[in-house]
Design a protein around this motif. Structure first.
Motif, mmCIF file in Angstrom:
data_model
loop_
_atom_site.group_PDB
_atom_site.id
_atom_site.type_symbol
_atom_site.label_atom_id
_atom_site.label_comp_id
_atom_site.label_asym_id
_atom_site.label_seq_id
_atom_site.Cartn_x
_atom_site.Cartn_y
_atom_site.Cartn_z
ATOM 1 N N ARG A 208 0.819 -1.225 0.000
ATOM 2 C CA ARG A 208 0.000 0.000 0.000
ATOM 3 C C ARG A 208 0.851 1.273 0.000
ATOM 4 O O ARG A 208 0.564 2.222 -0.734
ATOM 5 N N PHE A 209 1.903 1.322 0.833
ATOM 6 C CA PHE A 209 2.687 2.546 0.993
ATOM 7 C C PHE A 209 4.007 2.542 0.220
ATOM 8 O O PHE A 209 4.687 3.570 0.170
ATOM 9 N N GLY A 210 4.374 1.395 -0.347
ATOM 10 C CA GLY A 210 5.631 1.296 -1.063
ATOM 11 C C GLY A 210 6.656 0.506 -0.276
ATOM 12 O O GLY A 210 6.899 0.793 0.916
ATOM 13 N N ALA A 211 7.246 -0.495 -0.916
ATOM 14 C CA ALA A 211 8.168 -1.392 -0.219
ATOM 15 C C ALA A 211 9.420 -0.662 0.260
ATOM 16 O O ALA A 211 9.964 -0.965 1.325
ATOM 17 N N ARG A 212 9.893 0.299 -0.527
ATOM 18 C CA ARG A 212 11.125 1.018 -0.168
ATOM 19 C C ARG A 212 10.950 1.770 1.145
ATOM 20 O O ARG A 212 11.806 1.709 2.032
ATOM 21 N N ARG A 213 9.847 2.481 1.295
ATOM 22 C CA ARG A 213 9.594 3.253 2.515
ATOM 23 C C ARG A 213 9.455 2.339 3.722
ATOM 24 O O ARG A 213 9.992 2.616 4.809
ATOM 25 N N SER B 23 9.445 -7.948 -1.759
ATOM 26 C CA SER B 23 8.783 -7.167 -2.797
ATOM 27 C C SER B 23 9.791 -6.385 -3.632
ATOM 28 O O SER B 23 9.666 -6.292 -4.862
ATOM 29 N N LEU B 24 10.815 -5.840 -2.992
ATOM 30 C CA LEU B 24 11.851 -5.108 -3.718
ATOM 31 C C LEU B 24 12.657 -6.032 -4.624
ATOM 32 O O LEU B 24 13.048 -5.651 -5.737
ATOM 33 N N ILE B 25 12.922 -7.255 -4.175
ATOM 34 C CA ILE B 25 13.614 -8.220 -5.025
ATOM 35 C C ILE B 25 12.751 -8.576 -6.229
ATOM 36 O O ILE B 25 13.238 -8.659 -7.366
ATOM 37 N N ALA B 26 11.444 -8.784 -6.003
ATOM 38 C CA ALA B 26 10.545 -9.103 -7.110
ATOM 39 C C ALA B 26 10.505 -7.971 -8.130
ATOM 40 O O ALA B 26 10.394 -8.211 -9.344
ATOM 41 N N THR B 27 10.604 -6.719 -7.664
ATOM 42 C CA THR B 27 10.597 -5.570 -8.569
ATOM 43 C C THR B 27 11.933 -5.427 -9.294
ATOM 44 O O THR B 27 11.975 -5.154 -10.504
ATOM 45 N N ALA B 28 13.029 -5.627 -8.571
ATOM 46 C CA ALA B 28 14.360 -5.445 -9.163
ATOM 47 C C ALA B 28 14.738 -6.581 -10.105
ATOM 48 O O ALA B 28 15.559 -6.394 -11.007
ATOM 49 N N ALA C 227 17.384 1.192 -3.737
ATOM 50 C CA ALA C 227 16.182 0.361 -3.868
ATOM 51 C C ALA C 227 15.143 1.055 -4.738
ATOM 52 O O ALA C 227 14.906 2.261 -4.598
ATOM 53 N N PRO C 228 14.503 0.324 -5.659
ATOM 54 C CA PRO C 228 13.522 0.955 -6.553
ATOM 55 C C PRO C 228 12.263 1.357 -5.809
ATOM 56 O O PRO C 228 11.847 0.704 -4.850
ATOM 57 N N SER C 229 11.667 2.443 -6.261
ATOM 58 C CA SER C 229 10.383 2.866 -5.694
ATOM 59 C C SER C 229 9.267 2.045 -6.326
ATOM 60 O O SER C 229 9.281 1.774 -7.524
ATOM 61 N N THR C 230 8.316 1.630 -5.501
ATOM 62 C CA THR C 230 7.163 0.885 -6.005
ATOM 63 C C THR C 230 5.922 1.727 -5.801
ATOM 64 O O THR C 230 5.764 2.370 -4.765
ATOM 65 N N PRO C 231 5.023 1.757 -6.768
ATOM 66 C CA PRO C 231 3.830 2.598 -6.638
ATOM 67 C C PRO C 231 2.942 2.116 -5.499
ATOM 68 O O PRO C 231 2.707 0.919 -5.343
ATOM 69 N N PRO C 232 2.466 3.051 -4.666
ATOM 70 C CA PRO C 232 1.565 2.637 -3.567
ATOM 71 C C PRO C 232 0.241 2.136 -4.109
ATOM 72 O O PRO C 232 -0.219 2.525 -5.180
ATOM 73 N N ALA D 258 2.437 -9.151 -9.263
ATOM 74 C CA ALA D 258 3.433 -8.177 -8.803
ATOM 75 C C ALA D 258 2.864 -7.245 -7.745
ATOM 76 O O ALA D 258 3.560 -6.888 -6.780
ATOM 77 N N GLU D 259 1.596 -6.856 -7.895
ATOM 78 C CA GLU D 259 1.006 -5.915 -6.946
ATOM 79 C C GLU D 259 0.705 -6.548 -5.593
ATOM 80 O O GLU D 259 0.388 -5.846 -4.631
ATOM 81 N N LEU D 260 0.812 -7.879 -5.493
ATOM 82 C CA LEU D 260 0.575 -8.583 -4.230
ATOM 83 C C LEU D 260 1.833 -9.280 -3.713
ATOM 84 O O LEU D 260 1.756 -10.144 -2.846
ATOM 85 N N ALA D 261 2.998 -8.900 -4.250
ATOM 86 C CA ALA D 261 4.241 -9.558 -3.828
ATOM 87 C C ALA D 261 4.513 -9.352 -2.342
ATOM 88 O O ALA D 261 4.995 -10.256 -1.652
#
Length: 416
Positions: free
Chosen positions: A60-65, A109-114, A173-178, A354-357
């Motif tokens: 919801r808020f972004g994995a990086r944060r 989640s960050l690994i799945a995105t990267a 770390a990449p930003s993920t959309p909330p 991806a949105e539920l990682a």
């Protein structure tokens, strides 16, 4: 990319290190078995209970944060734990469990995105599991050395520099959309009540507490039928059950053997840590091999092999008191853990959208840590009420059942 993966892995390394680093220091903290179990479970209890919420926050808020928040909180709470009195330690470790819960699903989640390519993701998760797995089983060795040399407070001081290093390495770390939406508060409250009352009943022998545990579990399952539930039904799988079993066996066996080595064999804390080295060494390199293997053939065969090795090693330890055979038993347990966990991670997280990682990673690790809490509680009761050999035999039987469930229900494609 290597720096980022190292930073993310060190975050989970901290979580796993704090799970077991107190194990050999428990006799120095309290002579009571119940107190020792609560010092151990104060951390794993809240860690397990908040993993689902942490996964939902990550999405919801972004994995990086969420990951950075968890790292800072972990460093601060570790410093406070080192300064605290033993009477406050259980409360602080409970807060550390919440901070640790923020780190796990967000890092996955960050690994799945990267690493969007499945084969590359499987290899990255193998590295992540190798680094974090080393923390899980290196804890007793490091905890024993630090406790003897500097006292039990040193086992918390060591977390601070590791957290700062992880923070520096993971800045890219990449930003993920909330993801907009509301939090499922009833599910979280039900999970906390169910797990905490169940653990209380097992540790203290107050079996009336099983009633609210069951009621809260039923409420949790009922709430999950809603379309906006915290844990979507499509993420519920046999992989979650297998995750609970693998940590039930590992954490429970570590707890029982730590007390056995010190109270029966008379080992010092550092000698107890050294006794666990055969378990530590495989987890330092084998998950990398497992990640490559899963990328080629899928998670089913490695997972079944891992459970079989864990069960065999635990059973061998139960009936082989000579130390030479104990080394072989612990090595089998270490190789089994480092085969099973990366396989389950790839299966569960890799099969989620991806949105539920984040919530997928949180669900798997919630089930794993629930298993860890129950493993310490149940096997601790069995060991004290019967014998160490009986407790280990029970753990081996459950691990064999976990291997059977993986063989029957885990698909070769990586979908649980």
């Amino acid at each position: 990319m290597a720096r980022l993966l190292t930073g993310l892995s060190l975050g989970y390394f901290l979580v796993m290190l704090d799970t077991t680093i107190v194990t050999v220091a428990l006799p120095a903290l309290s002579p009571s078995l119940a107190d020792q179990q609560w010092i151990s479970n104060g951390y794993t209890l809240t860690f397990a209970a908040f993993l689902l919420t942490a996964g939902a926050w990550s999405d919801r808020f972004g994995a990086r944060r969420v990951f950075f928040t968890g790292l800072v909180a972990f460093a601060v709470l570790s410093g406070l734990s080192a300064l605290a009195s033993p009477s406050l330690l259980i409360a602080l470790r409970a807060l550390l469990g919440v901070a640790g819960a923020l780190l796990v699903p967000s890092s996955l989640s960050l690994i799945a995105t990267a690493y969007p390519v499945p084969a590359a993701r499987a290899k990255a998760m193998g590295v992540w599991a190798a680094v974090s797995g080393t923390g899980l089983v290196a804890g007793p060795l490091l905890g024993g050395v630090l406790t003897e040399a500097f006292g039990w407070r040193a086992i918390f001081v060591v977390n601070v520099p590791v957290a700062l290093i992880a923070l520096a390495l993971s800045r890219s770390a990449p930003s993920t959309p909330p993801k907009p939406g509301r939090m499922d508060v009833p599910s979280q409250l039900a999970a906390i009540v169910s797990l905490s009352t169940l653990t209380y009943a097992l540790v203290e022998g107050v079996f009336w507490a099983l009633a609210p545990a069951v009621v809260a579990a039923l409420v949790f399952l009922r709430v999950q039928r809603r379309p906006d539930a915290m844990l979507p039904r499509r993420l519920v799988s046999w992989g979650l059950l297998a995750g609970a079993i693998v940590n039930f066996g590992l954490s429970g066996v570590l707890f029982v053997l730590s007390l056995y080595f010190q109270q029966t064999r008379g080992y010092t804390p550092s000698a107890t840590g050294l006794a666990f080295l055969p378990l530590t060494v495989p987890t330092a390199f084998n998950p990398i091999f497992t990640g490559r293997l899963v990328a080629r053939i899928g998670p089913r065969i490695p997972a079944v092999s891992g459970f079989s090795l864990m069960a065999s090693g635990t059973l061998l330890q139960a009936f082989s008191p000579p130390e030479a055979l104990s080394v072989l038993a612990l090595a089998a347990l270490g190789f089994g853990v480092s085969l099973a966990i990366p396989s389950l991670l790839t299966a569960v997280v890799g099969s989620a959208p991806a949105e539920l990682a984040g919530i997928a990673g949180g669900a798997l690790n919630a089930s794993r840590q629930t298993g860890a809490v129950l493993g310490v509680a149940v096997l601790g009761v069995l060991a004290s009420g019967t014998s160490t050999a009986f407790a280990l035999t029970a753990a081996a039987a459950l691990l064999f059942a976990g291997g059977v469930s993986c063989f029957l229900f885990l698909r070769e494609t990586g979908n649980p």
